[in-house]
Write a protein that holds these residues in place. Structure first.
Motif, PDB file in Angstrom:
ATOM      1  N   SER A 151      -2.013  10.465  -6.223  1.00  0.00           N
ATOM      2  CA  SER A 151      -2.092  10.018  -7.622  1.00  0.00           C
ATOM      3  C   SER A 151      -3.358   9.185  -7.725  1.00  0.00           C
ATOM      4  O   SER A 151      -3.459   8.118  -7.101  1.00  0.00           O
ATOM      5  N   LEU A 152      -4.315   9.638  -8.503  1.00  0.00           N
ATOM      6  CA  LEU A 152      -5.625   8.962  -8.490  1.00  0.00           C
ATOM      7  C   LEU A 152      -5.549   7.567  -9.100  1.00  0.00           C
ATOM      8  O   LEU A 152      -6.256   6.657  -8.651  1.00  0.00           O
ATOM      9  N   ASP A 153      -4.688   7.371 -10.109  1.00  0.00           N
ATOM     10  CA  ASP A 153      -4.576   6.023 -10.688  1.00  0.00           C
ATOM     11  C   ASP A 153      -4.088   5.034  -9.642  1.00  0.00           C
ATOM     12  O   ASP A 153      -4.582   3.917  -9.529  1.00  0.00           O
ATOM     13  N   ARG A 154      -3.124   5.476  -8.829  1.00  0.00           N
ATOM     14  CA  ARG A 154      -2.574   4.622  -7.771  1.00  0.00           C
ATOM     15  C   ARG A 154      -3.642   4.342  -6.700  1.00  0.00           C
ATOM     16  O   ARG A 154      -3.803   3.216  -6.241  1.00  0.00           O
ATOM     17  N   LEU A 200       0.848  -1.191   0.000  1.00  0.00           N
ATOM     18  CA  LEU A 200       0.000   0.000   0.000  1.00  0.00           C
ATOM     19  C   LEU A 200       0.885   1.243   0.000  1.00  0.00           C
ATOM     20  O   LEU A 200       1.900   1.285   0.681  1.00  0.00           O
ATOM     21  N   HIS A 201       0.484   2.216  -0.781  1.00  0.00           N
ATOM     22  CA  HIS A 201       1.274   3.448  -0.856  1.00  0.00           C
ATOM     23  C   HIS A 201       0.493   4.656  -0.350  1.00  0.00           C
ATOM     24  O   HIS A 201       1.063   5.624   0.099  1.00  0.00           O
ATOM     25  N   GLU A 258      -5.149   0.647  -5.648  1.00  0.00           N
ATOM     26  CA  GLU A 258      -5.084   0.086  -4.290  1.00  0.00           C
ATOM     27  C   GLU A 258      -6.473  -0.294  -3.787  1.00  0.00           C
ATOM     28  O   GLU A 258      -6.653  -1.320  -3.127  1.00  0.00           O
ATOM     29  N   MET A 259      -7.447   0.544  -4.093  1.00  0.00           N
ATOM     30  CA  MET A 259      -8.819   0.238  -3.662  1.00  0.00           C
ATOM     31  C   MET A 259      -9.276  -1.071  -4.308  1.00  0.00           C
ATOM     32  O   MET A 259      -9.884  -1.922  -3.650  1.00  0.00           O
ATOM     33  N   ASP A 260      -8.960  -1.259  -5.590  1.00  0.00           N
ATOM     34  CA  ASP A 260      -9.367  -2.477  -6.287  1.00  0.00           C
ATOM     35  C   ASP A 260      -8.684  -3.716  -5.704  1.00  0.00           C
ATOM     36  O   ASP A 260      -9.314  -4.762  -5.543  1.00  0.00           O
TER      37      ASP A 260
END
Ligand code: IMP
Length: 426
Positions: A75-78, A52-53, A82-84
């Motif tokens: 960073s929204l992609d990150r 997790l970042h 992580e949520m997925d």
């Protein structure tokens, strides 16, 4: 009760995730206050290991609400990735459990491109950043031109501003480095989708923290990186671009100092750093290699080998002062098992002058003149990974801890003796 602040007392990677995991079981709110996906901690959930970042590791405790605070750059992609990953393991990442402060700032892919290009152009002078766009995003925040998470309430407008931001970054990239490879249109479209998905997660982070404190709940404030990477008090310019210290918890989450009930400084039983910059107790020999191998000292975010060295009390005293530490959590003591003699820096010396606190303010060049003064202590050979009380540690390991307590003037309240959750002495 109140706010418990967990900060790194060295150069990051001290094992804060581990200590947060220990304290999160009694917390109602776990809130990350600085940095972005340059940080990283490994967690084991449902037999899977994941990194997790951005999302606080408190997400594994169902009673805890997790907040990504105003001081964080996201960073929204990150975040979505992580949520997925967590959702795939059956962990609840609904807006009831995960909250994103509307005042948190956005890191765009073009911030990452700028970070990478700037580092590459610096050549040998590079800072050794994680190339996650952290510096450029905080720079845009300070220049008052950056996008904030709260802008996602209007996805179409957000997307248009993302395109505008990327175009501005591309102009800079082309001018200075001769290339620009982030498409404003593609990036805007992706961010419109992120905004639609993430808008329900937006919250007034300071209000959330304030209400929890008013109800008498425990708020665990999770710092990223460590003291010597702090923008103001670290080894500038070899630092990150955020406030990594206790003060950063207050500004990054938006609450006042009288609520702070406990400040825990996390330190490894030795010292490491990733990236360039001064490191007085660095070991460039076999002992350094041995610590790196035994401690698996390779970056969570970048995989880079970490520089390793002896424990430095001068740094820990400085950490105690800057952060107002109440206690030290010492991780990875087991990594030192089997080393014949252990050295610990207890002061620095320069032309007959002695200094007890890390002298960071006059900068890297002034620092170069100081040499560590070492104390030599006996090591231990026993495997300590099964110890669950201090009494079960060999006498030399007990003495190592006791000496640290007396040199720093603080109690060691947590000792990590192995990677497992249960491998700790509290
Ligand atoms: P940035 O934060 O990516 O800009 O990198 C600036 C400096 O901070 C570099 O020396 C990085 O190696 C270091 N750094 C950033 N995040 C971490 C971390 O989580 N652990 C250790 N070092 C870090």
């Amino acid at each position: 009760m109140g706010a418990i602040v967990v900060v790194g007392a060295q150069w990051g990677d001290e094992g804060k995730g581990r200590v947060v995991d220990w304290l999160a079981r009694d917390a109602q709110l776990v809130a990350r206050f600085n940095g972005g996906d340059n940080a990283g901690h490994t967690i084991v959930a449902q037999g899977h290991t994941l990194k997790l970042h951005l999302i606080p590791s408190g997400i594994l405790y169902p009673q805890a609400v997790c907040l990504i605070g105003a001081g964080v750059v996201v960073s929204l992609d990150r975040l979505v990735a992580e949520m997925d990953e967590l959702a795939a393991l059956g962990i609840d990442v609904s807006p009831q459990r995960l909250k994103l402060s509307a005042a948190a700032h956005i890191v765009l892919p073009s911030h990452r491109a700028l970070d990478g290009a700037r580092e590459a152009a610096r050549g040998k002078e590079a800072i050794g950043t994680t190339r996650r766009g952290i510096g450029p995003a905080y720079a845009d925040k300070a220049a008052r031109v950056n996008l904030r998470a709260g802008d996602m309430v209007n996805p179409a407008q957000f997307a248009a501003r993302v395109a505008e931001g990327v175009r501005a970054h591309n102009r800079r990239l082309e001018e200075r480095y001769g290339f620009a490879d982030v498409s404003p249109e593609v990036c805007a479209e992706a961010h419109r989708a992120y905004a639609e998905r993430l808008a329900p997660y937006l919250t007034d982070g300071s209000a959330l923290v304030g209400e929890a404190l008013a109800r008498g709940q425990t708020v665990l404030c999770e710092g990223a990186q460590g003291l010597l990477l702090d923008l103001d008090h670290g080894t500038y310019p070899f630092v990150t671009s955020s406030s990594t210290i206790t003060g950063g918890a207050l500004t990054g989450l938006g609450f006042g100092p009288r609520h702070v009930s406990r400040v825990v400084g996390v330190a490894k039983a030795y010292t490491t750093r990733v990236g360039a910059g001064p490191f007085p107790t660095e070991l460039l020999d076999e002992t350094g290699d041995r610590i790196r191998e035994a401690g698996v000292e390779f970056g969570t975010t970048t995989g880079r080998p970490r520089r390793c060295g002896w424990l430095d009390i001068v740094i820990l005293r400085y950490a105690a002062r800057v952060n107002g530490l109440d206690e030290i959590a010492l991780t990875k003591l087991d990594v030192l098992s089997g080393i014949e003699r252990l050295k610990v820096a207890v002061a620095y010396e320069r032309d007959g002058e002695r200094c007890e606190y890390f002298p960071a303010e006059f900068g890297v060049e002034a620092l170069a003149g100081w040499r560590p003064v070492y104390e030599d202590l006996p090591g231990w050979h026993e495997d300590i990974t099964g110890a669950r009380t201090r009494a079960e540690l060999p006498p030399a390991a007990r003495d190592y801890i006791a000496r640290i307590e007396s040199w720093v003037g603080l109690p060691v309240t947590f000792i990590g003796v192995g990677p497992g959750r249960e491998q700790s002495i509290v």
